[in-house]
Design an enzyme around this catalytic site. Structure first.
Site, mmCIF file in Angstrom:
data_model
loop_
_atom_site.group_PDB
_atom_site.id
_atom_site.type_symbol
_atom_site.label_atom_id
_atom_site.label_comp_id
_atom_site.label_asym_id
_atom_site.label_seq_id
_atom_site.Cartn_x
_atom_site.Cartn_y
_atom_site.Cartn_z
ATOM 1 N N PRO A 2 57.715 20.354 14.150
ATOM 2 C CA PRO A 2 57.217 19.470 15.208
ATOM 3 C C PRO A 2 57.291 18.003 14.809
ATOM 4 O O PRO A 2 56.994 17.637 13.673
ATOM 5 C CB PRO A 2 55.762 19.925 15.371
ATOM 6 C CG PRO A 2 55.784 21.357 14.944
ATOM 7 C CD PRO A 2 56.775 21.418 13.820
ATOM 8 N N GLU A 3 57.712 17.181 15.746
ATOM 9 C CA GLU A 3 57.816 15.745 15.497
ATOM 10 C C GLU A 3 56.630 15.033 16.142
ATOM 11 O O GLU A 3 55.706 15.670 16.655
ATOM 12 C CB GLU A 3 59.149 15.242 16.047
ATOM 13 C CG GLU A 3 60.359 15.929 15.399
ATOM 14 C CD GLU A 3 61.684 15.383 15.888
ATOM 15 O OE1 GLU A 3 61.712 14.235 16.368
ATOM 16 O OE2 GLU A 3 62.696 16.102 15.787
#
Length: 287
Positions: A2-3
């Site tokens: 996840p960014e």
């Protein structure tokens, strides 16, 4: 992994259920995640009140009324569910098709409101830590971290200074968390395409006009992704279990061989590998 938009989506989902709530019970079903849990993890959290939930880069930071901060990183497959009054929140058509596997439910936070917040992590690449709040910014994880890309400190002048005399490609430097915090492979590809900057162009050779366009593109793609709930990656879901859906708006990421969507460009999206990561770009309009 996840960014920034995914982590921000999770933070926003958790905040109403955690902030100003006391943790009346904490359950750790194993002694470690990616790393061992800090000594006295359960005892130090039980009875504490969460006074704030913020984000730094790809980390979530739960400030406690005990002058400590719970640092949480989702790793590759970390996710939360929120259960209140017997119902698990998973709103909308983007909800996961299958419930989270109970065997991967590693940490449970129960609040005074009767809410159970469960952390699942199939691969256990995420981690949790407890640090003194006063020392947070000087800890090894944050001391060298660059500015937030949505903050005031991140502008064209800063990027020009960070890129000066650097011969690495622009994408490589933007993924460096000491240059800018929270950016990852997907959104860097998207931002570079919007700014029409080649991912492999030496950073020092990018002119002022292109740097300004790049800063604007980074901000825009992140803001749009946050508004849309983040991107759907395998095994990833938002705090409430809902899948993000910004991937429907990807212009180049994962679109190898498709026509470039830039106006008046007749190029085709290509893929190259940089530092072991796939980079999607248009070799015609990104220069």
């Amino acid at each position: 992994m996840p960014e920034l938009p995914e982590v921000e989506t999770v933070r926003r989902g958790l905040a109403p259920h955690l902030v100003d709530k006391r943790l009346v019970r904490v359950i750790a079903r194993r002694p470690d995640l990616r790393f061992p849990l800090p000594e006295g993890f359960v005892q130090r959290l039980t009875g504490a009140r969460v006074i704030g939930l913020s984000r730094r880069g790809k980390y979530m930071l739960a400030a406690l009324d005990r002058d400590q901060t719970l640092v949480m990183h989702l790793g590759m497959t970390g996710r939360f569910t929120i259960e209140a009054q017997g119902a698990v929140e998973a709103p909308g058509e983007f909800a996961l098709a299958e419930p989270a596997d109970p065997k991967h439910a590693h940490i449970i936070f129960e609040t005074e409101a009767g809410t159970a917040i469960t952390y699942f992590d199939a691969r256990r690449f995420g981690f949790m830590d407890l640090v003194e709040t006063a020392n947070l910014e000087t800890t090894r994880r944050f001391a060298a971290m660059g500015p937030e890309p949505l903050g005031l400190a991140f502008d064209a002048a800063y990027l020009a200074h960070a890129f000066a005399d650097r011969r690495q490609g622009a994408k490589t430097l933007l993924l460096d968390q000491s240059v800018v915090a929270g950016l990852g492979n997907i959104y860097v590809c998207e931002a570079l395409h919007r700014a029409r900057v080649s991912p492999s162009k030496p950073a020092a050779d990018i002119g002022p006009r292109a740097l300004s366009a790049l800063v604007r593109s980074i901000r825009a793609v992140l803001e749009e992704a946050i508004a849309a709930g983040g991107s759907t990656l395998r095994d990833y879901a938002s705090a409430e279990g809902a899948m993000g859906y910004f991937q429907h708006d990807f212009r180049v990421y994962g679109r190898e061989g498709q026509p470039c969507p830039a106006p008046r460009c007749r190029g085709v999206v290509s893929r190259l590998v940089q530092a072991g990561r796939s980079t999607f770009h248009c070799p015609v309009c990104q220069r």
